[in-house]
Design a protein around this motif. Sequence first.
Motif, PDB file in Angstrom:
ATOM      1  N   SER A 105     -33.608  -5.883   4.800  1.00 52.45           N
ATOM      2  CA  SER A 105     -32.336  -5.159   4.903  1.00 52.45           C
ATOM      3  C   SER A 105     -31.704  -5.374   6.268  1.00 52.45           C
ATOM      4  O   SER A 105     -32.390  -5.675   7.255  1.00 52.45           O
ATOM      5  CB  SER A 105     -32.571  -3.648   4.748  1.00 52.45           C
ATOM      6  OG  SER A 105     -33.026  -3.327   3.470  1.00 52.45           O
ATOM      7  N   THR A 106     -30.402  -5.148   6.305  1.00 50.28           N
ATOM      8  CA  THR A 106     -29.683  -5.074   7.585  1.00 50.28           C
ATOM      9  C   THR A 106     -29.741  -3.635   8.089  1.00 50.28           C
ATOM     10  O   THR A 106     -29.944  -2.700   7.301  1.00 50.28           O
ATOM     11  CB  THR A 106     -28.206  -5.456   7.395  1.00 50.28           C
ATOM     12  OG1 THR A 106     -27.627  -4.545   6.436  1.00 50.28           O
ATOM     13  CG2 THR A 106     -28.055  -6.889   6.903  1.00 50.28           C
ATOM     14  N   PRO A 107     -29.520  -3.412   9.388  1.00 54.42           N
ATOM     15  CA  PRO A 107     -29.385  -2.042   9.884  1.00 54.42           C
ATOM     16  C   PRO A 107     -28.246  -1.306   9.162  1.00 54.42           C
ATOM     17  O   PRO A 107     -28.345  -0.100   8.900  1.00 54.42           O
ATOM     18  CB  PRO A 107     -29.078  -2.227  11.372  1.00 54.42           C
ATOM     19  CG  PRO A 107     -29.678  -3.558  11.707  1.00 54.42           C
ATOM     20  CD  PRO A 107     -29.497  -4.401  10.476  1.00 54.42           C
ATOM     21  N   ASP A 108     -27.188  -2.038   8.831  1.00 50.36           N
ATOM     22  CA  ASP A 108     -26.052  -1.435   8.111  1.00 50.36           C
ATOM     23  C   ASP A 108     -26.531  -0.844   6.780  1.00 50.36           C
ATOM     24  O   ASP A 108     -26.123   0.256   6.396  1.00 50.36           O
ATOM     25  CB  ASP A 108     -24.969  -2.490   7.820  1.00 50.36           C
ATOM     26  CG  ASP A 108     -24.593  -3.296   9.048  1.00 50.36           C
ATOM     27  OD1 ASP A 108     -23.428  -3.259   9.457  1.00 50.36           O
ATOM     28  OD2 ASP A 108     -25.494  -3.980   9.611  1.00 50.36           O
TER      29      ASP A 108
ATOM     30  N   VAL B 235     -39.941  -0.263  -4.900  1.00 54.50           N
ATOM     31  CA  VAL B 235     -38.825  -0.611  -4.020  1.00 54.50           C
ATOM     32  C   VAL B 235     -38.564  -2.109  -4.161  1.00 54.50           C
ATOM     33  O   VAL B 235     -39.517  -2.898  -4.156  1.00 54.50           O
ATOM     34  CB  VAL B 235     -39.182  -0.266  -2.548  1.00 54.50           C
ATOM     35  CG1 VAL B 235     -38.186  -0.880  -1.585  1.00 54.50           C
ATOM     36  CG2 VAL B 235     -39.266   1.238  -2.351  1.00 54.50           C
ATOM     37  N   PRO B 236     -37.310  -2.536  -4.298  1.00 53.31           N
ATOM     38  CA  PRO B 236     -37.034  -3.975  -4.396  1.00 53.31           C
ATOM     39  C   PRO B 236     -37.537  -4.739  -3.162  1.00 53.31           C
ATOM     40  O   PRO B 236     -37.253  -4.347  -2.021  1.00 53.31           O
ATOM     41  CB  PRO B 236     -35.492  -4.037  -4.469  1.00 53.31           C
ATOM     42  CG  PRO B 236     -35.077  -2.684  -4.979  1.00 53.31           C
ATOM     43  CD  PRO B 236     -36.079  -1.718  -4.408  1.00 53.31           C
ATOM     44  N   HIS B 237     -38.324  -5.786  -3.393  1.00 54.09           N
ATOM     45  CA  HIS B 237     -38.809  -6.665  -2.314  1.00 54.09           C
ATOM     46  C   HIS B 237     -39.144  -7.994  -2.972  1.00 54.09           C
ATOM     47  O   HIS B 237     -38.624  -8.291  -4.051  1.00 54.09           O
ATOM     48  CB  HIS B 237     -40.010  -5.994  -1.614  1.00 54.09           C
ATOM     49  CG  HIS B 237     -40.471  -6.700  -0.366  1.00 54.09           C
ATOM     50  ND1 HIS B 237     -39.612  -7.202   0.576  1.00 54.09           N
ATOM     51  CD2 HIS B 237     -41.731  -6.981   0.102  1.00 54.09           C
ATOM     52  CE1 HIS B 237     -40.316  -7.758   1.558  1.00 54.09           C
ATOM     53  NE2 HIS B 237     -41.599  -7.650   1.278  1.00 54.09           N
ATOM     54  N   THR B 238     -40.019  -8.790  -2.403  1.00 57.02           N
ATOM     55  CA  THR B 238     -40.329 -10.089  -3.024  1.00 57.02           C
ATOM     56  C   THR B 238     -41.608 -10.038  -3.850  1.00 57.02           C
ATOM     57  O   THR B 238     -41.986 -11.027  -4.477  1.00 57.02           O
ATOM     58  CB  THR B 238     -40.488 -11.168  -1.936  1.00 57.02           C
ATOM     59  OG1 THR B 238     -41.523 -10.746  -1.052  1.00 57.02           O
ATOM     60  CG2 THR B 238     -39.200 -11.350  -1.154  1.00 57.02           C
ATOM     61  N   SER B 239     -42.313  -8.904  -3.817  1.00 53.30           N
ATOM     62  CA  SER B 239     -43.533  -8.733  -4.607  1.00 53.30           C
ATOM     63  C   SER B 239     -43.594  -7.262  -5.010  1.00 53.30           C
ATOM     64  O   SER B 239     -42.729  -6.474  -4.619  1.00 53.30           O
ATOM     65  CB  SER B 239     -44.762  -9.086  -3.768  1.00 53.30           C
ATOM     66  OG  SER B 239     -44.858  -8.191  -2.673  1.00 53.30           O
TER      67      SER B 239
ATOM     68  N   ASP C  78     -40.222  -2.483   3.905  1.00 57.87           N
ATOM     69  CA  ASP C  78     -39.691  -3.749   3.403  1.00 57.87           C
ATOM     70  C   ASP C  78     -38.829  -3.444   2.187  1.00 57.87           C
ATOM     71  O   ASP C  78     -39.329  -2.887   1.196  1.00 57.87           O
ATOM     72  CB  ASP C  78     -40.828  -4.701   2.986  1.00 57.87           C
ATOM     73  CG  ASP C  78     -41.557  -5.312   4.173  1.00 57.87           C
ATOM     74  OD1 ASP C  78     -41.544  -4.705   5.268  1.00 57.87           O
ATOM     75  OD2 ASP C  78     -42.149  -6.387   4.003  1.00 57.87           O
ATOM     76  N   HIS C  79     -37.571  -3.839   2.258  1.00 63.19           N
ATOM     77  CA  HIS C  79     -36.631  -3.479   1.197  1.00 63.19           C
ATOM     78  C   HIS C  79     -35.576  -4.572   1.090  1.00 63.19           C
ATOM     79  O   HIS C  79     -34.812  -4.800   2.034  1.00 63.19           O
ATOM     80  CB  HIS C  79     -35.982  -2.120   1.553  1.00 63.19           C
ATOM     81  CG  HIS C  79     -35.094  -1.566   0.495  1.00 63.19           C
ATOM     82  ND1 HIS C  79     -34.332  -0.428   0.683  1.00 63.19           N
ATOM     83  CD2 HIS C  79     -34.816  -1.991  -0.767  1.00 63.19           C
ATOM     84  CE1 HIS C  79     -33.640  -0.165  -0.407  1.00 63.19           C
ATOM     85  NE2 HIS C  79     -33.915  -1.100  -1.301  1.00 63.19           N
ATOM     86  N   GLN C  80     -35.557  -5.242  -0.051  1.00 62.98           N
ATOM     87  CA  GLN C  80     -34.529  -6.262  -0.302  1.00 62.98           C
ATOM     88  C   GLN C  80     -33.212  -5.586  -0.649  1.00 62.98           C
ATOM     89  O   GLN C  80     -33.082  -4.961  -1.701  1.00 62.98           O
ATOM     90  CB  GLN C  80     -34.954  -7.175  -1.459  1.00 62.98           C
ATOM     91  CG  GLN C  80     -33.880  -8.134  -1.951  1.00 62.98           C
ATOM     92  CD  GLN C  80     -33.577  -9.256  -0.984  1.00 62.98           C
ATOM     93  OE1 GLN C  80     -34.455 -10.067  -0.697  1.00 62.98           O
ATOM     94  NE2 GLN C  80     -32.345  -9.308  -0.469  1.00 62.98           N
ATOM     95  N   GLN C  81     -32.247  -5.684   0.264  1.00 62.05           N
ATOM     96  CA  GLN C  81     -30.949  -5.100  -0.075  1.00 62.05           C
ATOM     97  C   GLN C  81     -30.225  -6.021  -1.054  1.00 62.05           C
ATOM     98  O   GLN C  81     -30.439  -7.235  -1.050  1.00 62.05           O
ATOM     99  CB  GLN C  81     -30.116  -4.858   1.183  1.00 62.05           C
ATOM    100  CG  GLN C  81     -29.425  -6.078   1.760  1.00 62.05           C
ATOM    101  CD  GLN C  81     -28.476  -5.701   2.890  1.00 62.05           C
ATOM    102  OE1 GLN C  81     -28.891  -5.173   3.913  1.00 62.05           O
ATOM    103  NE2 GLN C  81     -27.194  -5.976   2.700  1.00 62.05           N
TER     104      GLN C  81
END
Length: 295
Positions: free
Chosen positions: A229-232, A161-165, A184-187
Amino acid sequence: MRVRTTFYTPIVSSSGVTFYGVRGSTPFSASTHVGFGGNTCCAVIDIPDEKPIILDMGSGLFAYSQSLGDCALEATVLLTHLHWDHVAGLPFFSPVLCPGGSLDIYGPPDEGLTLEGAIRTLIRPPFFPVTIDDFAGDLRMHDLWCDELQVSTAKVWARPVPHTSATSGYRVEVAGKTVVYIPDHQQPIDDSTKVADTVLELCDGADLLIHDGQYPQALFDQRAHWGHSTPDYAVEVARQSGVSSLALFSHDPSHTDEELAGIEQYAQDLGEKAGLSQVFSAREGVRIPLAELPV
Ligand SMILES: [Zn+2]
């Protein structure tokens, strides 16, 4: 001599998910945070007569520990990544401190270290008074990255999943239901409708998606690269993958009960428009029986 006692399995009459820590970043305790709770990431899937499956080991793991007492628990941990807010509860988890306790931890290797190497680095002087070899219980660590796993009757998928690590999300199919955990998910910064293929694969048709919703848009604008991520976006991921129920998770530690209730209402309105059956914000201590999830 190590004394092996009978393993303890928490008695549950039905399968369910309980939230023990719902915050991201850092734990925080205040009268303004009592409603949603202040502990960091930890949820537990209980299945009758089977080992519990623990999702992350943030400070909420201690809350789970308190609910068990000093027992020789046998459990499986699905660890998403090695950030503090996902591992800080491990050395205080009473079942690994008890003779006969047994914990199998599955998670991604990172920064050239195996999972075991990383946890050995984390839990040793001067960062902690003892090493994991001093624990009375058995701790076994297994590298797991983009793979599948069978845990008793539960089928588990791990996907990046995209994140910082190096970070995994998990899909758990058990008791006829599918629970997906992506705390944890980098949108994507420039396209809030683009969802990684691995995330869509994890979430496809899930009954319950527990997903990062840490930053409302104004906060995301200030911290766009911080891995969340945002709630959106959480609603968008759920919509694109045909998820039924969405639980917002990894709440920002600064957000009060009042602010989180506002974020929850906002996301519920979005979810209704997106055709989701149910949207809510995860609260510490709340158990979701899997059989009661809407179809
Ligand atoms: Zn993280």
